[in-house]
Design a protein around this motif. Structure first.
Motif, PDB file in Angstrom:
ATOM      1  N   LYS A 161       0.836  -1.210   0.000  1.00 38.42           N
ATOM      2  CA  LYS A 161       0.000   0.000   0.000  1.00 38.42           C
ATOM      3  C   LYS A 161       0.869   1.258   0.000  1.00 38.42           C
ATOM      4  CE  LYS A 161      -4.052  -2.134   2.172  1.00 38.42           C
ATOM      5  NZ  LYS A 161      -4.874  -2.246   3.394  1.00 38.42           N
ATOM      6  N   ASP A 162       1.981   1.219   0.771  1.00 37.05           N
ATOM      7  CA  ASP A 162       2.882   2.374   0.789  1.00 37.05           C
ATOM      8  C   ASP A 162       3.524   2.589  -0.583  1.00 37.05           C
ATOM      9  OD1 ASP A 162       2.328   2.825   3.430  1.00 37.05           O
ATOM     10  OD2 ASP A 162       4.209   1.970   4.206  1.00 37.05           O
ATOM     11  N   LEU A 163       3.925   1.510  -1.219  1.00 39.86           N
ATOM     12  CA  LEU A 163       4.553   1.627  -2.540  1.00 39.86           C
ATOM     13  C   LEU A 163       3.549   2.091  -3.590  1.00 39.86           C
ATOM     14  CD1 LEU A 163       6.775  -1.593  -2.468  1.00 39.86           C
ATOM     15  CD2 LEU A 163       7.608   0.759  -2.551  1.00 39.86           C
ATOM     16  N   ALA A 164       2.338   1.572  -3.517  1.00 38.49           N
ATOM     17  CA  ALA A 164       1.304   1.984  -4.472  1.00 38.49           C
ATOM     18  C   ALA A 164       1.022   3.472  -4.347  1.00 38.49           C
ATOM     19  CB  ALA A 164       0.033   1.171  -4.254  1.00 38.49           C
ATOM     20  N   ALA A 165       1.011   3.954  -3.102  1.00 40.99           N
ATOM     21  CA  ALA A 165       0.751   5.376  -2.872  1.00 40.99           C
ATOM     22  C   ALA A 165       1.862   6.256  -3.452  1.00 40.99           C
ATOM     23  CB  ALA A 165       0.615   5.636  -1.364  1.00 40.99           C
ATOM     24  N   LYS A 166       3.060   5.676  -3.600  1.00 40.27           N
ATOM     25  CA  LYS A 166       4.193   6.417  -4.168  1.00 40.27           C
ATOM     26  C   LYS A 166       4.260   6.276  -5.686  1.00 40.27           C
ATOM     27  CE  LYS A 166       5.709   7.405  -0.003  1.00 40.27           C
ATOM     28  NZ  LYS A 166       5.582   8.777   0.545  1.00 40.27           N
ATOM     29  N   GLY A 167       3.326   5.536  -6.265  1.00 37.28           N
ATOM     30  CA  GLY A 167       3.297   5.390  -7.716  1.00 37.28           C
ATOM     31  C   GLY A 167       4.153   4.265  -8.246  1.00 37.28           C
ATOM     32  N   CYS A 168       4.487   3.277  -7.407  1.00 39.83           N
ATOM     33  CA  CYS A 168       5.290   2.140  -7.851  1.00 39.83           C
ATOM     34  C   CYS A 168       4.556   1.380  -8.955  1.00 39.83           C
ATOM     35  CB  CYS A 168       5.578   1.215  -6.669  1.00 39.83           C
ATOM     36  SG  CYS A 168       6.567  -0.226  -7.095  1.00 39.83           S
ATOM     37  N   HIS A 169       5.293   0.904  -9.939  1.00 39.06           N
ATOM     38  CA  HIS A 169       4.693   0.233 -11.084  1.00 39.06           C
ATOM     39  C   HIS A 169       4.310  -1.216 -10.804  1.00 39.06           C
ATOM     40  CE1 HIS A 169       7.409   3.281 -13.208  1.00 39.06           C
ATOM     41  NE2 HIS A 169       6.178   3.708 -13.349  1.00 39.06           N
ATOM     42  N   MET A 170       5.143  -1.917 -10.015  1.00 42.20           N
ATOM     43  CA  MET A 170       4.917  -3.341  -9.812  1.00 42.20           C
ATOM     44  C   MET A 170       5.473  -3.765  -8.462  1.00 42.20           C
ATOM     45  SD  MET A 170       6.047  -6.534 -12.234  1.00 42.20           S
ATOM     46  CE  MET A 170       4.954  -5.950 -13.523  1.00 42.20           C
ATOM     47  N   PHE A 171       4.761  -4.705  -7.804  1.00 40.12           N
ATOM     48  CA  PHE A 171       5.151  -5.187  -6.482  1.00 40.12           C
ATOM     49  C   PHE A 171       5.885  -6.514  -6.620  1.00 40.12           C
ATOM     50  CE2 PHE A 171       4.290  -7.547  -2.519  1.00 40.12           C
ATOM     51  CZ  PHE A 171       4.747  -6.629  -1.585  1.00 40.12           C
ATOM     52  N   ARG A 172       6.995  -6.634  -5.908  1.00 39.51           N
ATOM     53  CA  ARG A 172       7.770  -7.869  -5.890  1.00 39.51           C
ATOM     54  C   ARG A 172       7.922  -8.370  -4.460  1.00 39.51           C
ATOM     55  NH1 ARG A 172      13.556  -8.721  -5.322  1.00 39.51           N
ATOM     56  NH2 ARG A 172      12.608  -9.763  -3.540  1.00 39.51           N
ATOM     57  N   ALA A 173       7.967  -9.680  -4.282  1.00 44.07           N
ATOM     58  CA  ALA A 173       8.271 -10.274  -2.984  1.00 44.07           C
ATOM     59  C   ALA A 173       8.692 -11.717  -3.211  1.00 44.07           C
ATOM     60  CB  ALA A 173       7.060 -10.218  -2.048  1.00 44.07           C
ATOM     61  N   GLY A 174       9.655 -12.161  -2.409  1.00 42.62           N
ATOM     62  CA  GLY A 174      10.118 -13.538  -2.515  1.00 42.62           C
ATOM     63  C   GLY A 174       9.209 -14.470  -1.752  1.00 42.62           C
ATOM     64  N   VAL A 175       8.603 -15.397  -2.449  1.00 44.30           N
ATOM     65  CA  VAL A 175       7.734 -16.407  -1.831  1.00 44.30           C
ATOM     66  C   VAL A 175       8.560 -17.631  -1.449  1.00 44.30           C
ATOM     67  CG1 VAL A 175       5.785 -17.954  -2.267  1.00 44.30           C
ATOM     68  CG2 VAL A 175       5.694 -15.565  -3.024  1.00 44.30           C
ATOM     69  N   TRP A 176       9.465 -18.017  -2.351  1.00 45.26           N
ATOM     70  CA  TRP A 176      10.449 -19.058  -2.070  1.00 45.26           C
ATOM     71  C   TRP A 176      11.808 -18.379  -2.046  1.00 45.26           C
ATOM     72  CZ3 TRP A 176       6.714 -19.590  -5.937  1.00 45.26           C
ATOM     73  CH2 TRP A 176       5.668 -20.497  -5.657  1.00 45.26           C
ATOM     74  N   LYS A 177      12.602 -18.613  -0.993  1.00 45.14           N
ATOM     75  CA  LYS A 177      13.862 -17.892  -0.822  1.00 45.14           C
ATOM     76  C   LYS A 177      15.039 -18.870  -0.767  1.00 45.14           C
ATOM     77  CE  LYS A 177      14.445 -14.306  -0.514  1.00 45.14           C
ATOM     78  NZ  LYS A 177      14.718 -13.381  -1.666  1.00 45.14           N
ATOM     79  N   PRO A 178      15.796 -18.972  -1.856  1.00 44.09           N
ATOM     80  CA  PRO A 178      17.003 -19.815  -1.798  1.00 44.09           C
ATOM     81  C   PRO A 178      18.057 -19.138  -0.932  1.00 44.09           C
ATOM     82  CG  PRO A 178      16.905 -18.630  -3.881  1.00 44.09           C
ATOM     83  CD  PRO A 178      15.642 -18.301  -3.150  1.00 44.09           C
ATOM     84  N   ARG A 179      18.543 -19.809   0.075  1.00 42.99           N
ATOM     85  CA  ARG A 179      19.536 -19.229   0.973  1.00 42.99           C
ATOM     86  C   ARG A 179      20.893 -19.896   0.748  1.00 42.99           C
ATOM     87  NH1 ARG A 179      17.753 -14.897   1.459  1.00 42.99           N
ATOM     88  NH2 ARG A 179      19.082 -14.452   3.232  1.00 42.99           N
ATOM     89  N   THR A 180      21.953 -19.147   0.965  1.00 47.21           N
ATOM     90  CA  THR A 180      23.295 -19.680   0.761  1.00 47.21           C
ATOM     91  C   THR A 180      23.582 -20.832   1.708  1.00 47.21           C
ATOM     92  OG1 THR A 180      24.068 -17.517   0.021  1.00 47.21           O
ATOM     93  CG2 THR A 180      25.745 -19.088   0.741  1.00 47.21           C
ATOM     94  N   LYS A 181      23.119 -20.706   2.953  1.00 50.23           N
ATOM     95  CA  LYS A 181      23.319 -21.764   3.941  1.00 50.23           C
ATOM     96  C   LYS A 181      21.976 -22.136   4.560  1.00 50.23           C
ATOM     97  CE  LYS A 181      28.051 -20.454   5.225  1.00 50.23           C
ATOM     98  NZ  LYS A 181      28.937 -20.036   6.337  1.00 50.23           N
ATOM     99  N   PRO A 182      21.820 -23.382   5.012  1.00 48.48           N
ATOM    100  CA  PRO A 182      20.560 -23.780   5.651  1.00 48.48           C
ATOM    101  C   PRO A 182      20.378 -23.089   6.989  1.00 48.48           C
ATOM    102  CG  PRO A 182      22.194 -25.522   5.855  1.00 48.48           C
ATOM    103  CD  PRO A 182      22.786 -24.484   4.949  1.00 48.48           C
TER     104      PRO A 182
END
Length: 354
Positions: A37-58
């Protein structure tokens, strides 16, 4: 091979840069919605978020998986923004599309694995969805292009690239070395391919996001993909490189975006000068190589080794100091003369082995 590309259809008309922003990880529904909502209010074009996160170490937070996908769908419905997430397996692709994710991106670790890329390409066959491909973790342009070719051969024609820098054992200023020459060469080879810059992963620290965004614009990148979190210090992953929506808005407001299509008579004349100087450089290099071949013949006749380490070190030290006096970076000068020396050695070896 040439990529068969169609225009990467984006959600609105825009001027450079097209901005994709959102948190590194989709942690909770509240965090996702507040940030969106904060990004949309600033006029951001597209929302991104990691749903699956590959990590370097377990042991680190590796994402909420399918649980987070309804939150992404809610972002679309409540803000009108399109949404993007990373996919690394055919199952990820299937689930992301099931919940209406608009753009998929493929991470650096996956890009580096041709088997994984082929599996993703097979899962995308016959599906019309835009796909952004991050550079592999290692500085290998052919591997990067090959990954995009696999996706393209599956019928995906709305492709883009994301430059997130390259891993290095020797950490300096950046988390990942920018090595700008690689995306520049990618653009030269495939000029119609949109290229986005990921300043968050290149910098690794939020204070580097702004200058990296500006550098990307100066190099003609089409857009930015930036990690933005409603409370970055409490982020569950990559806290140091995320900025708030307010800070991101401020960074973007200060960007100077230059028109890369305007060519004035003044710059044309300057480019002619560059061409003339480049011609002179090539002539001088050709003369230098002729002398090197004469030296190679002398070494052959006198049973000398091609590599003379003391002489090579002398050249690097002398020309590095000379370059510094001329206002050039000594490391740049060293790279130039390393390349010249490598070609000189190659030509002398040819002569000795005839």
């Amino acid at each position: 091979m040439e990529l068969e590309l169609e225009k990467l259809v984006l959600p609105c008309d825009y001027e450079r840069p097209f901005v994709i922003a959102g948190p590194c990880s989709a942690e909770t529904e509240e965090q996702v919605m507040n940030t969106a909502k904060d990004l949309a209010a600033k006029g951001c074009h597209m929302f991104r978020a990691g749903v699956w996160k590959p990590r370097t170490k377990p042991g680190g937070f590796e994402g909420n998986g399918e649980t987070a996908l309804p939150w992404m769908k809610e972002v679309k419905e409540e803000t009108g923004m399109m949404v993007a997430t990373e996919v690394a397996t055919p199952e990820h692709v299937e689930l992301a599309l099931k919940y209406g994710v608009d753009i998929l991106w493929i991470g650096a670790r996956t890009t580096a694995n041709p088997f994984a890329m082929q599996a993703l390409a097979d899962s995308l066959r016959g599906i019309d969805v835009p796909v952004l491909v991050k550079n592999p973790v290692n500085p290998d342009l052919e591997l990067w292009i090959g990954a995009m070719e696999r996706i393209n051969q599956a019928g995906v024609k709305r492709l883009g690239a994301i430059h997130r820098g390259f891993s290095s054992y020797d950490k300096k200023i950046y988390r990942n070395l920018p090595m700008w020459q690689i995306p520049i060469e990618l653009h030269r080879r495939i000029p119609d391919l949109p290229i986005f810059c990921d300043p968050s992963h290149i910098g690794g620290r939020r204070e580097l996001v702004a200058p990296l965004c500006q550098q990307a614009m100066d190099l003609g990148f089409d857009g930015l993909i930036v990690e933005s979190h409603c409370d970055p210090d409490k982020a569950w992953s990559d806290a140091k490189q995320q900025v708030t929506p307010d800070v991101l808005d401020y960074i973007l407001s200060l960007l100077v975006v230059r028109d890369d299509t305007v060519t004035t008579e003044d710059i044309v004349q300057l480019r002619h000068q560059i061409d003339d100087l480049d011609n002179q450089l090539m002539e001088l290099l050709a003369k230098r190589m002729r002398v090197c071949r004469e030296i190679g013949q002398y070494k052959k006749e006198h049973n000398m080794t091609v590599l003379q380490a003391a002489r090579y070190n002398e050249i690097l030290e002398k020309r590095g100091a000379q370059g510094a006096l001329c206002g050039m970076d000594p490391e740049f000068v060293a790279k130039v003369f390393e390349g010249i020396h490598e070609e000189s050695v190659r030509q002398q070896i040819e002569i000795i082995n005839k």
